[in-house]
Design a protein around this motif. Structure first.
Motif, PDB file in Angstrom:
ATOM      1  N   GLY A   1      30.481 -15.104 -20.908  1.00  0.00           N
ATOM      2  CA  GLY A   1      30.046 -14.348 -19.739  1.00  0.00           C
ATOM      3  C   GLY A   1      29.096 -15.106 -18.849  1.00  0.00           C
ATOM      4  O   GLY A   1      29.046 -14.889 -17.637  1.00  0.00           O
ATOM      5  N   VAL A   2      28.314 -16.009 -19.427  1.00  0.00           N
ATOM      6  CA  VAL A   2      27.364 -16.790 -18.634  1.00  0.00           C
ATOM      7  C   VAL A   2      28.117 -17.639 -17.609  1.00  0.00           C
ATOM      8  O   VAL A   2      27.690 -17.794 -16.467  1.00  0.00           O
ATOM      9  N   VAL A   3      29.254 -18.166 -18.004  1.00  0.00           N
ATOM     10  CA  VAL A   3      30.044 -19.041 -17.142  1.00  0.00           C
ATOM     11  C   VAL A   3      30.588 -18.287 -15.928  1.00  0.00           C
ATOM     12  O   VAL A   3      30.829 -18.885 -14.883  1.00  0.00           O
ATOM     13  N   MET A   4      30.744 -16.989 -16.068  1.00  0.00           N
ATOM     14  CA  MET A   4      31.308 -16.199 -14.965  1.00  0.00           C
ATOM     15  C   MET A   4      30.419 -16.213 -13.720  1.00  0.00           C
ATOM     16  O   MET A   4      30.876 -15.888 -12.630  1.00  0.00           O
ATOM     17  N   ALA A   5      29.163 -16.608 -13.867  1.00  0.00           N
ATOM     18  CA  ALA A   5      28.273 -16.698 -12.708  1.00  0.00           C
ATOM     19  C   ALA A   5      28.479 -17.986 -11.926  1.00  0.00           C
ATOM     20  O   ALA A   5      27.977 -18.121 -10.811  1.00  0.00           O
ATOM     21  N   ALA A   6      29.219 -18.928 -12.477  1.00  0.00           N
ATOM     22  CA  ALA A   6      29.390 -20.241 -11.836  1.00  0.00           C
ATOM     23  C   ALA A   6      29.912 -20.163 -10.399  1.00  0.00           C
ATOM     24  O   ALA A   6      29.377 -20.853  -9.519  1.00  0.00           O
ATOM     25  N   PRO A   7      30.944 -19.359 -10.099  1.00  0.00           N
ATOM     26  CA  PRO A   7      31.397 -19.315  -8.695  1.00  0.00           C
ATOM     27  C   PRO A   7      30.309 -18.820  -7.740  1.00  0.00           C
ATOM     28  O   PRO A   7      30.149 -19.375  -6.654  1.00  0.00           O
ATOM     29  N   ALA A   8      29.544 -17.817  -8.155  1.00  0.00           N
ATOM     30  CA  ALA A   8      28.469 -17.314  -7.294  1.00  0.00           C
ATOM     31  C   ALA A   8      27.394 -18.371  -7.102  1.00  0.00           C
ATOM     32  O   ALA A   8      26.860 -18.543  -5.994  1.00  0.00           O
ATOM     33  N   ILE A   9      27.084 -19.101  -8.170  1.00  0.00           N
ATOM     34  CA  ILE A   9      26.093 -20.173  -8.072  1.00  0.00           C
ATOM     35  C   ILE A   9      26.612 -21.275  -7.140  1.00  0.00           C
ATOM     36  O   ILE A   9      25.867 -21.807  -6.320  1.00  0.00           O
ATOM     37  N   GLY A  10      27.898 -21.587  -7.246  1.00  0.00           N
ATOM     38  CA  GLY A  10      28.491 -22.585  -6.360  1.00  0.00           C
ATOM     39  C   GLY A  10      28.383 -22.194  -4.901  1.00  0.00           C
ATOM     40  O   GLY A  10      28.024 -23.012  -4.051  1.00  0.00           O
ATOM     41  N   VAL A  11      28.679 -20.949  -4.595  1.00  0.00           N
ATOM     42  CA  VAL A  11      28.561 -20.463  -3.217  1.00  0.00           C
ATOM     43  C   VAL A  11      27.106 -20.537  -2.757  1.00  0.00           C
ATOM     44  O   VAL A  11      26.806 -20.981  -1.644  1.00  0.00           O
TER      45      VAL A  11
ATOM     46  N   LEU B   1      22.159 -26.688 -18.450  1.00  0.00           N
ATOM     47  CA  LEU B   1      22.165 -25.395 -19.160  1.00  0.00           C
ATOM     48  C   LEU B   1      23.441 -24.610 -18.884  1.00  0.00           C
ATOM     49  O   LEU B   1      23.943 -23.901 -19.761  1.00  0.00           O
ATOM     50  N   GLY B   2      23.953 -24.723 -17.669  1.00  0.00           N
ATOM     51  CA  GLY B   2      25.220 -24.068 -17.352  1.00  0.00           C
ATOM     52  C   GLY B   2      26.339 -24.602 -18.223  1.00  0.00           C
ATOM     53  O   GLY B   2      27.167 -23.840 -18.726  1.00  0.00           O
ATOM     54  N   GLY B   3      26.372 -25.910 -18.423  1.00  0.00           N
ATOM     55  CA  GLY B   3      27.384 -26.499 -19.300  1.00  0.00           C
ATOM     56  C   GLY B   3      27.199 -26.091 -20.748  1.00  0.00           C
ATOM     57  O   GLY B   3      28.152 -25.726 -21.440  1.00  0.00           O
ATOM     58  N   ILE B   4      25.961 -26.119 -21.216  1.00  0.00           N
ATOM     59  CA  ILE B   4      25.676 -25.726 -22.599  1.00  0.00           C
ATOM     60  C   ILE B   4      25.993 -24.258 -22.826  1.00  0.00           C
ATOM     61  O   ILE B   4      26.427 -23.867 -23.905  1.00  0.00           O
ATOM     62  N   SER B   5      25.810 -23.455 -21.792  1.00  0.00           N
ATOM     63  CA  SER B   5      25.995 -22.007 -21.934  1.00  0.00           C
ATOM     64  C   SER B   5      27.424 -21.619 -22.288  1.00  0.00           C
ATOM     65  O   SER B   5      27.666 -20.514 -22.776  1.00  0.00           O
ATOM     66  N   VAL B   6      28.370 -22.523 -22.074  1.00  0.00           N
ATOM     67  CA  VAL B   6      29.754 -22.255 -22.477  1.00  0.00           C
ATOM     68  C   VAL B   6      29.797 -21.973 -23.980  1.00  0.00           C
ATOM     69  O   VAL B   6      30.588 -21.167 -24.446  1.00  0.00           O
ATOM     70  N   GLY B   7      28.914 -22.616 -24.740  1.00  0.00           N
ATOM     71  CA  GLY B   7      28.852 -22.403 -26.178  1.00  0.00           C
ATOM     72  C   GLY B   7      27.942 -21.276 -26.594  1.00  0.00           C
ATOM     73  O   GLY B   7      27.758 -21.023 -27.788  1.00  0.00           O
ATOM     74  N   VAL B   8      27.358 -20.581 -25.624  1.00  0.00           N
ATOM     75  CA  VAL B   8      26.492 -19.448 -25.925  1.00  0.00           C
ATOM     76  C   VAL B   8      27.286 -18.152 -25.804  1.00  0.00           C
ATOM     77  O   VAL B   8      27.342 -17.350 -26.722  1.00  0.00           O
ATOM     78  N   HIS B   9      27.890 -17.969 -24.640  1.00  0.00           N
ATOM     79  CA  HIS B   9      28.689 -16.766 -24.382  1.00  0.00           C
ATOM     80  C   HIS B   9      29.516 -17.022 -23.132  1.00  0.00           C
ATOM     81  O   HIS B   9      29.001 -17.537 -22.135  1.00  0.00           O
TER      82      HIS B   9
END
Length: 186
Positions: free
Chosen positions: A169-179, A159-167
């Motif tokens: 802004g969703v991708v901006m949470a990736a670093p926090a999720i990684g941590v 869903l994180g990968g698919i979300s790139v095609g949604v908006h």
């Protein structure tokens, strides 16, 4: 059990209440600006301004196929659906974080009635679906944390990968999720 029947019922009620609220106040016809662009592109499957929102456009197309009212109304209905889904997810997320039903239901209803959230829940825009995708990813991470089942983490990643095609802004949470994953990985 992580959640029981009462929690599932409260989740459904929060989502259905929000959906009824948004449908009752849904913009009935054509919009201006980005909303009009999404209404048109859901029908034509064209590309909008950068980033193009291809996944959002494809999902919006599914709502255009529902045989009720006008195309513009159906496009607006997509936002109402995803906003209601986000409200339901807030109940589950808050419940999983603290196991307090009162906090969970009040958080869900607070989001439902938040003026800015409500405003974008009743027009064809990308914010409701972006909220739903973000909250689904967060919910899946919490379920992974609770159960330790890798499938939750896998679906969250997809869903994180698919979300790139949604908006974007969703991708901006990736670093926090990684941590978060680095700190909680077993």
């Amino acid at each position: 059990a992580l959640v029981n029947r009462l929690d599932i019922l409260l989740t459904a009620l929060a989502g259905l209440w929000a959906f009824a609220l948004y449908v009752r106040t849904l913009a009935p016809s054509l919009l201006v600006s980005d909303g009009a662009e999404f209404q048109t592109l859901f029908y034509t499957l064209g590309m909008t301004h950068p980033t193009g929102y291809p996944v959002h456009i494809l999902i919006g197309k599914l709502f255009i196929l529902i045989p009720i009212r006008t195309i513009a109304y159906r496009a607006n209905l997509a936002s109402a659906f995803f906003a209601a889904l986000a409200v339901a997810e807030i109940y589950l997320i808050v419940y999983l974080l603290g196991r307090w039903r009162a906090a969970a239901i009040s958080s869900a209803l607070a989001l439902a009635y938040l003026p800015l959230f409500w405003r974008f829940a009743i027009v064809a825009e990308s914010y409701s679906i972006a909220s739903a995708f973000s909250l689904t990813i967060l919910l899946l991470l919490l379920l992974w944390r609770e159960k330790g089942t890798w499938q939750y983490l896998f679906i969250a990643g997809v869903l994180g990968g698919i979300s790139v095609g949604v908006h974007g802004g969703v991708v901006m949470a990736a670093p926090a999720i990684g941590v978060y994953l680095l700190l909680t990985a077993r």
